[in-house]
Design a protein around this motif. Structure first.
Motif, PDB file in Angstrom:
ATOM      1  N   TYR A   1       0.816  -1.214   0.000  1.00  0.00           N
ATOM      2  CA  TYR A   1       0.000   0.000   0.000  1.00  0.00           C
ATOM      3  C   TYR A   1       0.853   1.269   0.000  1.00  0.00           C
ATOM      4  O   TYR A   1       0.309   2.364   0.058  1.00  0.00           O
ATOM      5  CB  TYR A   1      -0.913   0.024   1.224  1.00  0.00           C
TER       6      TYR A   1
ATOM      7  N   GLY B   1      -4.475   2.336  -3.973  1.00  0.00           N
ATOM      8  CA  GLY B   1      -4.711   1.100  -3.230  1.00  0.00           C
ATOM      9  C   GLY B   1      -3.471   0.238  -3.184  1.00  0.00           C
ATOM     10  O   GLY B   1      -2.342   0.730  -3.177  1.00  0.00           O
ATOM     11  N   ALA B   2      -3.683  -1.072  -3.157  1.00  0.00           N
ATOM     12  CA  ALA B   2      -2.572  -2.008  -3.093  1.00  0.00           C
ATOM     13  C   ALA B   2      -2.078  -2.345  -4.498  1.00  0.00           C
ATOM     14  O   ALA B   2      -2.861  -2.412  -5.447  1.00  0.00           O
ATOM     15  CB  ALA B   2      -2.999  -3.296  -2.381  1.00  0.00           C
TER      16      ALA B   2
END
Length: 416
Positions: free
Chosen positions: A365, A372-373
């Motif tokens: 992250y 986001g990731a």
């Protein structure tokens, strides 16, 4: 700020609100608080001459509002010219995001300014919170490092050793180094040399002795796990032992090292079974492998970072193969206590791999260019970007002088 004539109204509104936000947050514009707006009628014909003029005028940051039509082609063209040809920091924004009203536009502006600052070497996301895993790595001098050995497929060009590493205690600032392998050099020796130099920079900048080093190694095939990666680990340990004590008396950096090979596209597929039906695992799922991988004798685990596409069936996990894991789970001499699942109780406690997996998931992250990731820890994701730049552009301009000084380095992350 460059934009298409069809997006003039949305672009002007976005420019005005961005300038107001920049003044509100004391954004360090190099020349006042004004954003120049430039209309581009033909991106392929007019863009390059305009940007060359901007570079001669000393302006090195471009914000491009990509039109909705042919947005992928225009985006690739802008990035190719800015990164590979002109050497200008660029940040692209979709025109479809410009029409958002009120609070919906604020995150777009905030992320744009944050990404521009990061590309110029400013602080990125950083760790907060009191989770025991975070206490471990924030409480002790810890360096995160991504390593990729890059070479064009089917090419006779020399390989590049690309390394990106954190240089502060909150994992928010990065330094990078790319080194070309000469004809008479062993790439594994070069990896050890570059890694030791990065660790030395960390020690000098923070005036501490490096305690922990976490290495995420990318671009490794399954066949090279047993030989190449283990040799790199051994050579790095030798390089650290050879280093002298630091001038401030902190001693040579001989850290506890953990090395993990990251495979973003493994052949493994997993399903979550509920009520007799198979579902794709949720983001954040940890998949343990209690047995060692038979062909290489190493432990491994998988993490699911992102949501699956609805038309692709199950999500593709990222596989992590632990080459060596010497970083312990103690803080100030006491072992970190973590909540154990039923599986952990059956197999004898919270595994060392799961401890590492928790920290690795957070690193996914920390990539500044995505909200986001991503599918790899941030240091390795940055390193992949750097390796792509080196193989696509730099090796085309090699000369005799380059062979004498084959190293590129810096804190600026404009290649993102």
């Amino acid at each position: 700020c460059y934009f298409d004539p069809r997006d003039r109204r949305a672009a002007e509104k976005w420019i005005n609100e961005t300038a107001q936000a920049a003044r509100r947050y004391n954004f360090p514009f190099p020349r006042g608080d004004r954003i120049r707006s430039v209309e581009v009628r033909n991106w392929r014909a007019d863009f390059v001459p305009m940007m060359k003029e901007e570079k001669r005028a000393g302006r090195f940051t471009l914000i491009a509002i990509i039109p909705n039509r042919e947005n992928e082609a225009i985006y690739n063209f802008v990035k190719q010219q800015c990164i590979h040809e002109l050497g200008i920091t660029s940040q692209c924004v979709k025109a479809s995001n410009m029409g958002k009203e009120g609070g919906r536009l604020a995150p777009v502006i905030c992320n744009t300014l944050k990404q521009i600052l990061t590309k110029h070497g400013a602080r990125n996301w950083y760790f907060v919170g009191d989770h025991p895993v975070n206490q471990k790595f924030r409480g002790e001098p810890t360096m995160l490092m991504g390593i990729v050995v890059s070479k064009k497929r089917g090419s006779n060009e020399r390989a590049f050793i690309c390394v990106v590493a954190t240089v502060d205690r909150e994992f928010s600032q990065y330094i990078w180094r790319a080194r070309c392998v000469r004809d008479n050099e062993d790439p594994r020796e070069v990896v050890g040399e570059v890694a030791s130099k990065m660790a030395e920079i960390f020690c000098h900048q923070n005036k501490v002795r490096l305690r922990n080093l976490l290495i995420y190694r990318g671009g490794v095939s399954a066949a090279a796990l047993r030989t190449t990666v283990r040799a790199e680990y051994r050579i790095m340990k030798e390089k650290f032992r050879e280093m002298k004590a630091l001038p401030d008396g902190a001693g040579p950096p001989n850290p506890a090292m953990t090395m993990v090979v990251v495979q973003k596209r493994p052949a493994d597929r997993y399903f979550l079974k509920q009520d007799g039906r198979n579902f794709s695992p949720f983001p954040g799922t940890y998949i343990s492998s209690r047995a060692e991988t038979a062909d290489v004798g190493m432990r491994s685990f998988c993490l699911v970072h992102c949501k699956p596409h609805p038309n692709q069936g199950t999500t593709v996990p990222t596989k992590y193969t632990v080459v060596e894991h010497k970083v312990d789970r103690t803080v100030s001499g006491e072992e970190v206590k973590l909540e154990e699942s039923i599986e952990d109780q059956i197999f004898g406690g919270f595994s060392r791999e799961k401890f590492l997996a928790y920290f690795t998931m957070q690193q996914c992250y920390m990539y500044c260019n995505w909200g986001g990731a991503v599918r790899a820890p941030a240091p390795l994701q940055y390193c992949d970007k750097l390796a792509r730049l080196m193989t696509e552009s730099v090796d085309q301009a090699m000369s005799g002088d380059f062979a004498v000084n084959p190293t590129f380095e810096g804190p600026n992350m404009a290649f993102i």
